[in-house]
Structures are given as C-alpha cells and as structure tokens.
Design a protein around this motif. Sequence first.
Motif, PDB file in Angstrom:
ATOM      1  N   THR A  45      -7.740 -50.415 -41.642  1.00  0.00           N
ATOM      2  CA  THR A  45      -8.328 -50.951 -42.898  1.00  0.00           C
ATOM      3  C   THR A  45      -7.523 -50.495 -44.302  1.00  0.00           C
ATOM      4  O   THR A  45      -7.359 -51.204 -45.118  1.00  0.00           O
ATOM      5  CB  THR A  45      -9.711 -50.405 -42.837  1.00  0.00           C
ATOM      6  N   ASP A 156      -9.808 -58.216 -41.740  1.00  0.00           N
ATOM      7  CA  ASP A 156     -10.142 -56.803 -41.055  1.00  0.00           C
ATOM      8  C   ASP A 156     -11.365 -57.048 -40.160  1.00  0.00           C
ATOM      9  O   ASP A 156     -12.519 -57.356 -40.393  1.00  0.00           O
ATOM     10  CB  ASP A 156     -10.613 -55.862 -42.076  1.00  0.00           C
ATOM     11  N   GLU A 157     -11.096 -57.182 -38.811  1.00  0.00           N
ATOM     12  CA  GLU A 157     -12.221 -57.443 -37.770  1.00  0.00           C
ATOM     13  C   GLU A 157     -12.753 -58.650 -37.887  1.00  0.00           C
ATOM     14  O   GLU A 157     -14.186 -58.705 -38.017  1.00  0.00           O
ATOM     15  CB  GLU A 157     -13.068 -56.045 -37.652  1.00  0.00           C
TER      16      GLU A 157
END
Length: 336
Positions: A45, A156-157
């Motif tokens: 992140t 991010d994810e």
Amino acid sequence: MGSRAVRVRGIRKDFGNVIALDGVDIDVDAGSVHGLVGPNGAGKTTLLGMLLGLSFPDSGELEILGRTVGRDLAVPDGVAGFVDGPGLYPALTARKNLRSLATLRGYAASSVEDALGQVGLLEVADDPVGGFSLGMRQRLGLAAALLGDPRLLVLDEPANGLDPAGKRQVHRVIGSLAEAGVAVIISSHRMDDLAALCSDVTLLSAGRVVFSGPLGKLAAESGDLDYRLVSSDGARAREVAARTSGISIVSGPGMTGGALASDAALVVRGSVPAMDELISRIVGTGLAVRELSPVTPPLEAAFLALTGNTADAADAADAADAADADIIDATGERMR
Ligand SMILES: Nc1ncnc2c1ncn2[C@@H]1O[C@H](COP(=O)(O)OP(=O)(O)OP(=O)(O)O)[C@@H](O)[C@H]1O
Ligand SMILES: [Mg+2]
C-alpha cells in the motif's frame, strides 16, 4: 510491450523506525498488468500510494508516465486508482458519487455512464452507496478510477470482497484496459487473481523485492513440490517411489502423520523431472495412475518459500491431524 509507465529505482520509505520500503525497484510497461504481492505489512500500500502521489519516497527515483515524481514534483495527469479502499460518500447514490467526482475533476458527464456500465453497476446506480456491499463499493471505486481514461491504473486489492461474478467482471475490465494500452498495477493476496490477470508480478517481503518478473517464472521458484499421487495400488507405488532417485516419500500407506495419504494415495516430494520419471516407472509396473496434484499450488508454494515460510504436506497433515503431529513433534522426528 509499449513504453514504460512506471520506473522505480532504489526507493526507500521510513515511518519512524519502521522501514516500509527498503531499496525497491519496479518497472511497469504500458499495456501490462503488474501484480504486487507480499505478506501483511510488506509495503504494498505504501508503494501504490506513492504512485498516486499520496506520499513521497525518502530516497530513490520514481518516474511515472515519463515524468520524475518527488516532494515538489506532482504525479502527472493520467494516473488514477485507490489505496485502502475507494473513498465514497455513503449518503449519495453511486451515480451522484461519480458525477460529483467528474465535475470536480472536469470530466464529461457521459464518462460517468460509461464507467458505471463498464463495472456493471447501472442497475443500482441510483441507490445510496451506504447500502452497498463491499464488492459493490469496490466496483464503484474502479468506476471512479476509470472516469478520466487513465493511462496508469493503481489499484490496492481491487478484487477484495468480490463474489465470483463480480470478480470476473473486474478481471474483464482490467484485461480490456490493458489491451487498450493502459498500464495497471494491482495488489492482491490471492494467487488465483494474479494468475488470472497479471503478466508480471513483484513479490515484496518486509519492504524488499524478493522476486520480480514474469508470473510463470515465479511458479518455477517453488522448487520441489509435494504431490498427492493416487494409483491403483498405493503400497506398490510407494515401493517404486522409494527406488526412484530425486523422490522422497512424505506420507503413504502404513506411515503415520499422513492425513492426505490412504491405501491408494501417497504424498511424494520432488522436482517436475523426478515426478515424470516416477510416473513412467509406476505405469511401467502395470499400475494405473489416477491423480497427481500439487498439495500446495506452485504460485502459493513460491510465495511461501520466498517469504520464508514452508508449504509441505507434513504441515498440511499437521493441520489435518493434530494428534499425530504432537507425537511427531514429541519424538523430534518429522517425515521428510
Ligand atoms: N502512515 C504510516 N505510519 C506509520 N507506519 C506506517 C504507515 N503506513 C505504513 N506503515 C508501516 O509500513 C509498513 C508497510 O505497510 P503497508 O500498509 O504498505 O503494507 P501492505 O503490504 O499494504 O500490508 P497489507 O497486506 O496488510 O495491506 C507496515 O509496517 C506499516 O505498519
Ligand atoms: Mg495494504
């Protein structure tokens, strides 16, 4: 494949006495999907946030869409995405969320409808986002990132919390963006997502790159794998395995700690060529081989091996058969 969208060299980032990124190098080409994996706290992140201009490296070089980025050098237009989940207003509908973003950033209203359609949210576009499931919010976050036709997409994810249909849709959207020349960098904890989406992958562990390259090459890093082998006669197959060089028997008929073994099944460890040799010998003795499958998928095994964990059938057996595992531990003997 096209030009370089991201060039990262020797990036370091500290938070107090935590070293979040410790000399990271990454390249992402236009038209490719690059996966970022690693254990919790690896720095994923932090790195993705830098690509979005949310923070800056303490040292090292960061080049985005051909431009150097740093404390006084902003991230260029054409970069979009989110870290730690998309930021949305819960009281507003999906459509109003996107319209306010579009207005704020000077994008055409028509881009809102395009983006909603791309992620499959047109039907719920007039529902308040506060009532959305995690997966619907993720898809809306992706739609928000698509508004300005980005050339670099940082996610991010993005597949976190998606059901199988939603995941397929997000994969399709990301895949077609890459085909159109967009560079995509995504983080994920799911190896199956990465396998479905990415051409290249970087594995971070405690702020350092432990692997970066084509996805297929990562699988090869797994080394010797444990395979479950089911044949018409487990005991005889075990005898053949014991005489085959490069093969070790992890568990099998008549051995303790073998939750994955049975009369027909044994678990063997070895390289792919050693496994080929074993199969041809077993078949050569007149036995039928009914199944040969890795106990841990190769990508996951590589992840575990490169981040300092183990993935072997003895562990799987330990988990499945705690009583046996206690006995093995007490005598200090493990079957390898
Ligand atoms: N703003 C911050 N202040 C202090 N420490 C931070 C900050 N942001 C990140 N860290 C630390 O930096 C390290 C890397 O964190 P990061 O969030 O980048 O990891 P991650 O790979 O995204 O993990 P996860 O898989 O859990 O999302 C961690 O040790 C984290 O605690
Ligand atoms: Mg994270």
